[in-house]
Scaffold this motif. Structure first.
Motif, short mmCIF file in Angstrom:
data_model
loop_
_atom_site.label_atom_id
_atom_site.label_comp_id
_atom_site.label_asym_id
_atom_site.label_seq_id
_atom_site.Cartn_x
_atom_site.Cartn_y
_atom_site.Cartn_z
N THR A 111 0.85 -1.20 0.00
CA THR A 111 0.00 0.00 0.00
C THR A 111 0.88 1.24 0.00
O THR A 111 2.03 1.21 0.44
N LEU A 112 0.33 2.34 -0.50
CA LEU A 112 0.99 3.64 -0.44
C LEU A 112 0.17 4.54 0.48
O LEU A 112 -1.03 4.33 0.65
N ALA A 113 0.82 5.54 1.05
CA ALA A 113 0.15 6.48 1.95
C ALA A 113 -1.13 7.02 1.31
O ALA A 113 -1.18 7.25 0.10
N GLY A 114 -2.15 7.20 2.12
CA GLY A 114 -3.40 7.74 1.62
C GLY A 114 -4.40 6.67 1.22
O GLY A 114 -5.46 6.98 0.67
N GLY A 115 -4.07 5.40 1.45
CA GLY A 115 -5.02 4.33 1.16
C GLY A 115 -4.95 3.76 -0.24
O GLY A 115 -5.90 3.14 -0.72
N LYS A 128 -3.48 13.93 -13.15
CA LYS A 128 -3.24 15.16 -12.38
C LYS A 128 -4.32 15.43 -11.34
O LYS A 128 -4.72 16.57 -11.12
N ILE A 129 -4.79 14.36 -10.66
CA ILE A 129 -5.75 14.55 -9.57
C ILE A 129 -5.16 14.17 -8.21
O ILE A 129 -5.70 14.52 -7.19
N VAL A 130 -4.04 13.45 -8.23
CA VAL A 130 -3.33 13.14 -6.99
C VAL A 130 -2.44 14.35 -6.69
O VAL A 130 -1.67 14.79 -7.53
N THR A 131 -2.59 14.92 -5.50
CA THR A 131 -1.91 16.18 -5.17
C THR A 131 -0.42 15.98 -4.83
O THR A 131 0.01 14.87 -4.53
N ARG A 132 0.28 17.09 -4.87
CA ARG A 132 1.68 17.11 -4.47
C ARG A 132 1.84 16.54 -3.06
O ARG A 132 2.72 15.72 -2.81
N ASP A 133 0.99 16.99 -2.12
CA ASP A 133 1.09 16.53 -0.74
C ASP A 133 0.88 15.02 -0.63
O ASP A 133 1.54 14.35 0.16
N GLU A 134 -0.06 14.48 -1.42
CA GLU A 134 -0.29 13.03 -1.40
C GLU A 134 0.95 12.28 -1.91
O GLU A 134 1.37 11.28 -1.32
N LEU A 135 1.53 12.76 -3.01
CA LEU A 135 2.73 12.12 -3.56
C LEU A 135 3.90 12.20 -2.59
O LEU A 135 4.63 11.23 -2.40
N VAL A 136 4.07 13.36 -1.95
CA VAL A 136 5.15 13.52 -0.98
C VAL A 136 4.97 12.54 0.19
O VAL A 136 5.93 11.90 0.63
N ALA A 137 3.74 12.40 0.69
CA ALA A 137 3.48 11.45 1.79
C ALA A 137 3.83 10.03 1.38
O ALA A 137 4.41 9.26 2.17
N MET A 138 3.51 9.64 0.15
CA MET A 138 3.83 8.30 -0.35
C MET A 138 5.34 8.11 -0.39
O MET A 138 5.86 7.07 0.05
N ALA A 139 6.06 9.09 -0.92
CA ALA A 139 7.52 9.00 -1.03
C ALA A 139 8.16 8.92 0.36
O ALA A 139 9.06 8.10 0.59
N GLU A 140 7.69 9.74 1.29
CA GLU A 140 8.25 9.74 2.64
C GLU A 140 8.07 8.38 3.30
O GLU A 140 8.99 7.84 3.93
N ASP A 141 6.87 7.78 3.15
CA ASP A 141 6.63 6.45 3.70
C ASP A 141 7.59 5.42 3.08
O ASP A 141 8.12 4.57 3.79
N MET A 142 7.81 5.50 1.78
CA MET A 142 8.70 4.54 1.12
C MET A 142 10.14 4.73 1.58
O MET A 142 10.84 3.75 1.83
N ILE A 143 10.59 5.97 1.69
CA ILE A 143 11.95 6.25 2.15
C ILE A 143 12.12 5.70 3.58
O ILE A 143 13.16 5.11 3.91
N ASP A 144 11.09 5.85 4.41
CA ASP A 144 11.16 5.40 5.79
C ASP A 144 11.14 3.87 5.93
O ASP A 144 11.40 3.35 7.02
N LEU A 145 10.81 3.15 4.84
CA LEU A 145 10.82 1.69 4.90
C LEU A 145 12.21 1.15 5.20
O LEU A 145 12.37 0.02 5.60
#
Length: 150
Positions: free
Chosen positions: A34-38, A132-149
Motif C-alpha cells: 500500500t501507499l500512503a493515503g489508502g 493530475k488529480i493526486v496532489t503534491r502533498d499526497e505524492l510527498v506522503a507516499m515517497a516519505e513512507d517509502m523512504i522510511d521503509l
C-alpha cells in the motif's frame, strides 16, 4: 540521446517479493503493498529501458518495474504509478521543484503529469499521476513512507 521504455508481457497481479524482483529485473526495489493515503497495489509489469545513441543503436539497457496503485472513494477512483529502475547514470528532472526530506531530494513536476522522483540507495523511483488529480502533498506522503521503509 533518446531514452525508450518498453513493457514486457510479464504482468504481476499480486505484489512480487524481493527475491522475485531480483530474479526478474536484477535488483530489489522497494515495492510496498500500500501507499500512503489508502492506495492499494493493483497490478504491475516489468519495463525494459534503454537509450539510443546517435546511430539509433540501443545502449545502457536495463530493466525496471512499473506498479499501479488504486484508491477507491465512494464512486471515484484515483490511481498512481510507481516506477523503479537502477539509478546509475539517470538524471532527475532539472525543471522540477525540489522538496527536502531528511537527506533525500524529492523532485516534483507537473510538466506532463503530477510526478515525484527521488533516488534511494541505487534505485531511482518515480510516483506519477497522469490524470493530475493526486496532489503534491499526497505524492510527498507516499515517497516519505517509502523512504522510511529503510
Amino acid at each position: 540521446m533518446v531514452s525508450v521504455s518498453n513493457s514486457e508481457e510479464t504482468q504481476y497481479t499480486t505484489l512480487p517479493d524481493a527475491d522475485t524482483l531480483q530474479k526478474d529485473v536484477g535488483f530489489k526495489p522497494k515495492a510496498p503493498e500500500t501507499l500512503a493515503g489508502g492506495y492499494q497495489f493493483n497490478s504491475g509489469h516489468i519495463t525494459e529501458l534503454f537509450d539510443l545513441d546517435t546511430n539509433g543503436a540501443q545502449i545502457n539497457k536495463h530493466k525496471g518495474i512499473n506498479f499501479q496503485y488504486i484508491k477507491k472513494d465512494n464512486n471515484t477512483s484515483k490511481s498512481v504509478s510507481l516506477s523503479a529502475e537502477p539509478a546509475s547514470g539517470q538524471s532527475l528532472s532539472s525543471n522540477a521543484s525540489v522538496i527536502k526530506y531528511g537527506e533525500t531530494d524529492l523532485y516534483y513536476s507537473t510538466a506532463e503529469a503530477n510526478s515525484l522522483a527521488w533516488i534511494d540507495g541505487d534505485v531511482r523511483y518515480i510516483l506519477m499521476d497522469i490524470n493530475k488529480i493526486v496532489t503534491r502533498d499526497e505524492l510527498v506522503a507516499m515517497a516519505e513512507d517509502m523512504i522510511d521503509l529503510g
